[in-house]
Design an enzyme around this catalytic site. Structure first.
Site, PDB file in Angstrom:
ATOM      1  N   ARG A 123       0.809  -1.230   0.000  1.00 27.75           N
ATOM      2  CA  ARG A 123       0.000   0.000   0.000  1.00 27.75           C
ATOM      3  C   ARG A 123       0.837   1.272   0.000  1.00 27.75           C
ATOM      4  O   ARG A 123       0.400   2.310   0.488  1.00 27.75           O
ATOM      5  CB  ARG A 123      -0.972   0.019   1.180  1.00 27.75           C
ATOM      6  CG  ARG A 123      -1.934  -1.169   1.171  1.00 27.75           C
ATOM      7  CD  ARG A 123      -3.098  -0.971   2.105  1.00 27.75           C
ATOM      8  NE  ARG A 123      -3.926  -2.177   2.136  1.00 27.75           N
ATOM      9  CZ  ARG A 123      -3.875  -3.089   3.102  1.00 27.75           C
ATOM     10  NH1 ARG A 123      -3.047  -2.925   4.123  1.00 27.75           N
ATOM     11  NH2 ARG A 123      -4.647  -4.143   3.054  1.00 27.75           N
ATOM     12  N   LYS A 145       1.613  10.977 -11.923  1.00 30.05           N
ATOM     13  CA  LYS A 145       0.717  10.064 -12.627  1.00 30.05           C
ATOM     14  C   LYS A 145       1.456   8.771 -12.940  1.00 30.05           C
ATOM     15  O   LYS A 145       2.499   8.782 -13.581  1.00 30.05           O
ATOM     16  CB  LYS A 145       0.212  10.697 -13.925  1.00 30.05           C
ATOM     17  CG  LYS A 145      -0.840  11.766 -13.701  1.00 30.05           C
ATOM     18  CD  LYS A 145      -1.508  12.145 -15.014  1.00 30.05           C
ATOM     19  CE  LYS A 145      -2.611  13.170 -14.799  1.00 30.05           C
ATOM     20  NZ  LYS A 145      -3.221  13.598 -16.075  1.00 30.05           N
ATOM     21  N   GLU A 187       6.288  17.420 -26.009  1.00 32.71           N
ATOM     22  CA  GLU A 187       5.802  17.845 -24.694  1.00 32.71           C
ATOM     23  C   GLU A 187       6.465  19.151 -24.268  1.00 32.71           C
ATOM     24  O   GLU A 187       5.862  19.972 -23.574  1.00 32.71           O
ATOM     25  CB  GLU A 187       6.046  16.762 -23.636  1.00 32.71           C
ATOM     26  CG  GLU A 187       5.277  15.459 -23.848  1.00 32.71           C
ATOM     27  CD  GLU A 187       3.776  15.534 -23.511  1.00 32.71           C
ATOM     28  OE1 GLU A 187       3.305  16.599 -23.051  1.00 32.71           O
ATOM     29  OE2 GLU A 187       3.076  14.527 -23.737  1.00 32.71           O
ATOM     30  N   LYS A 234       5.320  22.895 -15.017  1.00 34.37           N
ATOM     31  CA  LYS A 234       4.501  21.730 -14.691  1.00 34.37           C
ATOM     32  C   LYS A 234       4.329  21.580 -13.177  1.00 34.37           C
ATOM     33  O   LYS A 234       3.240  21.280 -12.696  1.00 34.37           O
ATOM     34  CB  LYS A 234       5.088  20.447 -15.286  1.00 34.37           C
ATOM     35  CG  LYS A 234       4.239  19.243 -14.908  1.00 34.37           C
ATOM     36  CD  LYS A 234       4.305  18.071 -15.828  1.00 34.37           C
ATOM     37  CE  LYS A 234       3.314  17.012 -15.348  1.00 34.37           C
ATOM     38  NZ  LYS A 234       3.419  15.744 -16.045  1.00 34.37           N
ATOM     39  N   GLU A 244      -6.102  16.801 -10.976  1.00 34.38           N
ATOM     40  CA  GLU A 244      -6.847  17.174 -12.174  1.00 34.38           C
ATOM     41  C   GLU A 244      -8.333  17.333 -11.907  1.00 34.38           C
ATOM     42  O   GLU A 244      -9.167  16.995 -12.738  1.00 34.38           O
ATOM     43  CB  GLU A 244      -6.591  16.117 -13.276  1.00 34.38           C
ATOM     44  CG  GLU A 244      -6.737  16.695 -14.671  1.00 34.38           C
ATOM     45  CD  GLU A 244      -6.208  15.754 -15.766  1.00 34.38           C
ATOM     46  OE1 GLU A 244      -5.215  15.048 -15.540  1.00 34.38           O
ATOM     47  OE2 GLU A 244      -6.807  15.761 -16.838  1.00 34.38           O
ATOM     48  N   ARG A 249      -4.703  21.624 -14.236  1.00 34.55           N
ATOM     49  CA  ARG A 249      -4.014  20.450 -14.785  1.00 34.55           C
ATOM     50  C   ARG A 249      -4.577  19.975 -16.123  1.00 34.55           C
ATOM     51  O   ARG A 249      -3.807  19.479 -16.957  1.00 34.55           O
ATOM     52  CB  ARG A 249      -3.978  19.317 -13.743  1.00 34.55           C
ATOM     53  CG  ARG A 249      -3.050  18.182 -14.148  1.00 34.55           C
ATOM     54  CD  ARG A 249      -2.522  17.324 -13.012  1.00 34.55           C
ATOM     55  NE  ARG A 249      -1.572  16.359 -13.567  1.00 34.55           N
ATOM     56  CZ  ARG A 249      -0.740  15.609 -12.867  1.00 34.55           C
ATOM     57  NH1 ARG A 249      -0.729  15.683 -11.555  1.00 34.55           N
ATOM     58  NH2 ARG A 249       0.091  14.769 -13.459  1.00 34.55           N
ATOM     59  N   ASN A 253      -3.161  18.663 -20.970  1.00 36.38           N
ATOM     60  CA  ASN A 253      -3.617  17.710 -21.986  1.00 36.38           C
ATOM     61  C   ASN A 253      -3.718  18.327 -23.380  1.00 36.38           C
ATOM     62  O   ASN A 253      -4.281  17.712 -24.285  1.00 36.38           O
ATOM     63  CB  ASN A 253      -4.966  17.111 -21.583  1.00 36.38           C
ATOM     64  CG  ASN A 253      -4.818  16.191 -20.380  1.00 36.38           C
ATOM     65  OD1 ASN A 253      -3.834  15.479 -20.258  1.00 36.38           O
ATOM     66  ND2 ASN A 253      -5.800  16.230 -19.486  1.00 36.38           N
ATOM     67  N   HIS A 256      -3.650  16.190 -26.420  1.00 34.93           N
ATOM     68  CA  HIS A 256      -3.786  14.793 -25.982  1.00 34.93           C
ATOM     69  C   HIS A 256      -5.108  14.151 -26.385  1.00 34.93           C
ATOM     70  O   HIS A 256      -5.153  12.939 -26.558  1.00 34.93           O
ATOM     71  CB  HIS A 256      -3.579  14.693 -24.474  1.00 34.93           C
ATOM     72  CG  HIS A 256      -2.128  14.779 -24.065  1.00 34.93           C
ATOM     73  ND1 HIS A 256      -1.366  15.905 -24.282  1.00 34.93           N
ATOM     74  CD2 HIS A 256      -1.296  13.865 -23.487  1.00 34.93           C
ATOM     75  CE1 HIS A 256      -0.127  15.694 -23.828  1.00 34.93           C
ATOM     76  NE2 HIS A 256      -0.061  14.466 -23.343  1.00 34.93           N
ATOM     77  N   HIS A 260      -4.260  10.937 -28.147  1.00 36.42           N
ATOM     78  CA  HIS A 260      -4.627   9.608 -27.645  1.00 36.42           C
ATOM     79  C   HIS A 260      -5.414   8.832 -28.693  1.00 36.42           C
ATOM     80  O   HIS A 260      -5.203   7.640 -28.891  1.00 36.42           O
ATOM     81  CB  HIS A 260      -5.477   9.725 -26.374  1.00 36.42           C
ATOM     82  CG  HIS A 260      -4.665   9.907 -25.127  1.00 36.42           C
ATOM     83  ND1 HIS A 260      -5.162  10.524 -24.005  1.00 36.42           N
ATOM     84  CD2 HIS A 260      -3.399   9.550 -24.831  1.00 36.42           C
ATOM     85  CE1 HIS A 260      -4.227  10.542 -23.072  1.00 36.42           C
ATOM     86  NE2 HIS A 260      -3.149   9.957 -23.544  1.00 36.42           N
ATOM     87  N   HIS A 273       4.190   8.571 -28.237  1.00 35.13           N
ATOM     88  CA  HIS A 273       3.293   9.482 -27.544  1.00 35.13           C
ATOM     89  C   HIS A 273       3.526  10.927 -28.000  1.00 35.13           C
ATOM     90  O   HIS A 273       2.588  11.662 -28.307  1.00 35.13           O
ATOM     91  CB  HIS A 273       3.503   9.346 -26.038  1.00 35.13           C
ATOM     92  CG  HIS A 273       2.631  10.250 -25.226  1.00 35.13           C
ATOM     93  ND1 HIS A 273       1.267  10.128 -25.193  1.00 35.13           N
ATOM     94  CD2 HIS A 273       2.930  11.313 -24.434  1.00 35.13           C
ATOM     95  CE1 HIS A 273       0.752  11.065 -24.405  1.00 35.13           C
ATOM     96  NE2 HIS A 273       1.743  11.792 -23.935  1.00 35.13           N
TER      97      HIS A 273
END
Lengths: 379, 379
Positions: A123, A145, A187, A234, A244, A249, A253, A256, A260, A273
């Site tokens: 955990r 992330k 990016e 960032k 987000e 945030r 994207n 993106h 994506h 990517h």
């Protein structure tokens, strides 16, 4: 030039160091276990991929304490639960407890996998990332992330788990394959678009200097400044909106939503990517132009930088069979990411405006599918 | 009698409701999506196991909106990544987005699996638990621990992710198989030992009333009060020390160091968690007696309650082949949970004292292995 950052993302402190050279293993050990003796067996598992194995061995090799190194296959296809389970089992074998340390040495995929494993091992264990790609340095290694792909969907499962310590050693960049380089540049350009005209000018300067090669000290100083600005931007955004849930945030994207869809339509791993994001940014500019949000000269400037950096910005994208497959991927992605949403189409686009960018939701453009089809096909 | 609780565990709000009857699906939907229309397709996935399927259908069935129900195999063996992946894929098919809701209907295993899946689905979705076992009500459904077993180790991977809303419908308890009942009673006794003499007296009263069966209203009122006290105690502890980094939450592991070893030595799933914990509490009393921490009359009182509730407290445990296998499991568990720990044995035991319990680390008892062997073997 700022090279050391102390962020707090949600409850997690995250210390980021920009360096010319790689950290030594002793430095990492000392940062996490200041009281550790020299001859002790340490509760540490290092993870790298086939691309970064020699780098990882260089970092770990000079230490006479045994630190187990796990080498994963490189590439997006490794972003699976199988890889995470391999990491967890290796951690058990290496004897990691709750205060055990995972060191991820590599790019975005290695960081995402190592971070995910560290976040769920008992955990939550300790995490250090040594980012070795431009994409990692300007984006993936920062902000917590983690994730794996599942059911053909990128990052379907993951956690929010910032690394306590992140090294960005520039030395790693000069041996980077061109494809990796391009993946990161997209990016970097994205961040500059969001941040300021000043940063975008710096990126233009970088592109200009690059024509003479990446060996000059002028180029390297400029790159370092770009990375520093990128980290600062960032970090600021993620501190303000770590999970987000706010308005900050989502801006990250930019490119993106389209990107994506392109990655998924082409088959995960076929287009990098960054290349997908670059193509997506060009689409976002077109959408912004049509909606009157992106000023024409701003759109031209962004697309020019993308083209000069060697990105495919044309429509339809040559690696996608049909515009329909792209539309389907985007709609499927929309459905999955935003859910049924009680009848309101929640698909969101980030669109450059004069200063930075803003969020446009699909319900604002409900001439809708027809417009998107045009943006994707170029017709 | 308090039946409604508002906790905040770390950053997560968690609302707990003790009820006689089951919640209706409309009530759950309204709690999470107050604006949802009646005829809409909802981004909800319900998860149960083969034991709770009919209960789950009863809860979900009267609604004309389609809510997908996933039925897992019951039992500890389902606490695997395979189950989590099955949940994640079902969520994709059910169209859950970031604001999608997972409803776990069942006991500890269902809650742990549904909670883990919800916590990683798109890096965190919404979670409601309907706890249908005594173990779930007094322990597992509260406080945010999720997890799966891996490499033969209980909860090796998991997250901290409290449910936003937890229903504890007492109606579920009266059809509970005896084994499940016993599994929960052990945790109830544990909580009473930790909380106060008053609570322990109440548990004794419950055991006494139980001889007349579980149908009387006196018995049921007493049980309700026990559950209410248990929720209050555990909630207080988890609020003070959500991620077990302090001194409070470790106390909840009373009986667990010995108990986990027993579960693992017998083979996961052979002995129920509660039976293992009960046996472990008896061992903790013996250890406390030997160390002079547990007063003799306190140890007798606790062991008497355990025996009266039908638990195996003898040594060596009849379902374990050899004491050595138990020692090995405990040492392996120790190594895995606490790591190499720089030479200091970090294995911790929770030992009842006069008022509650306290932590004893293995380094405090380093007559060590011999003493533990005696405690485990009864020699």
């Amino acid at each position: 030039l700022k090279t050391e950052f102390d962020f707090t993302f949600a409850d997690y402190p995250s210390h980021v160091l920009i360096r010319d050279e790689f950290p030594s293993v002793n430095e990492i050990i000392h940062a996490f276990y200041p009281a550790a003796g020299l001859a002790e067996e340490l509760p540490i598992l290092a993870v790298c991929d086939t691309n970064t194995e020699s780098l990882a061995r260089k970092i770990l090799g000079d230490d006479n304490r045994k630190i187990r190194l796990l080498v994963l296959e490189s590439g997006e296809k490794s972003k699976s639960w199988e890889s995470v389970e391999t990491i967890l089992r290796a951690a058990v074998e290496a004897g990691l407890g709750r205060d055990g340390l995972f060191i991820g040495i590599g790019g975005g995929v290695t960081g995402d996998l190592t971070g995910f494993a560290a976040s769920i091992y008992m955990r939550g264990s300790r995490l250090c990332l040594v980012s070795t790609t431009l994409l990692g340095m300007v984006d993936a290694s920062l902000g917590g992330k983690t994730g794996i792909d599942l059911s053909g969907l990128k990052n379907l499962a993951g956690t929010f788990y910032p690394a306590e310590l992140v090294y960005l050693p520039l030395a790693a960049l000069y041996t980077l394959p061109e494809r990796e380089w391009k993946s990161g540049m997209a990016e970097l350009i994205k961040t500059a678009v969001l941040d300021s005209g000043e940063f975008l000018d710096l990126v233009k300067k970088l592109t200009f200097l690059e024509e003479e090669g990446r060996n000059s000290s002028v180029y390297r100083e400029c790159l370092k400044e770009c990375i520093s600005r990128s980290v600062a931007y960032k970090g600021r955004v993620v501190e303000a909106d770590p999970k987000e849930t706010g308005t900050m945030r989502p801006l990250l994207n930019l490119g993106h939503t389209f990107g994506h869809a392109l990655e998924e339509a082409a088959g995960l791993g076929v287009i990098s990517h960054g290349e997908a994001v670059a193509w997506g940014m060009a689409r976002a500019c077109k959408l912004g132009l049509t909606l009157g949000i992106t000023p024409p000269e701003r759109a031209s400037e962004i697309i020019e930088i993308l083209v000069n950096s060697g990105y495919e910005t044309r429509t339809p994208h040559p690696l996608v069979k049909s515009v329909d497959s792209l539309m389907n991927a985007m709609m499927a992605d929309k459905k999955q990411r935003s859910g049924h949403g009680f009848g309101v189409a929640k698909l969101r686009f980030i669109v450059p405006d004069a200063e930075s960018a803003r969020v446009v939701s699909a319900s604002d453009i409900l001439s809708g599918d027809t417009l998107l089809y045009k943006i994707l096909s170029g017709e």
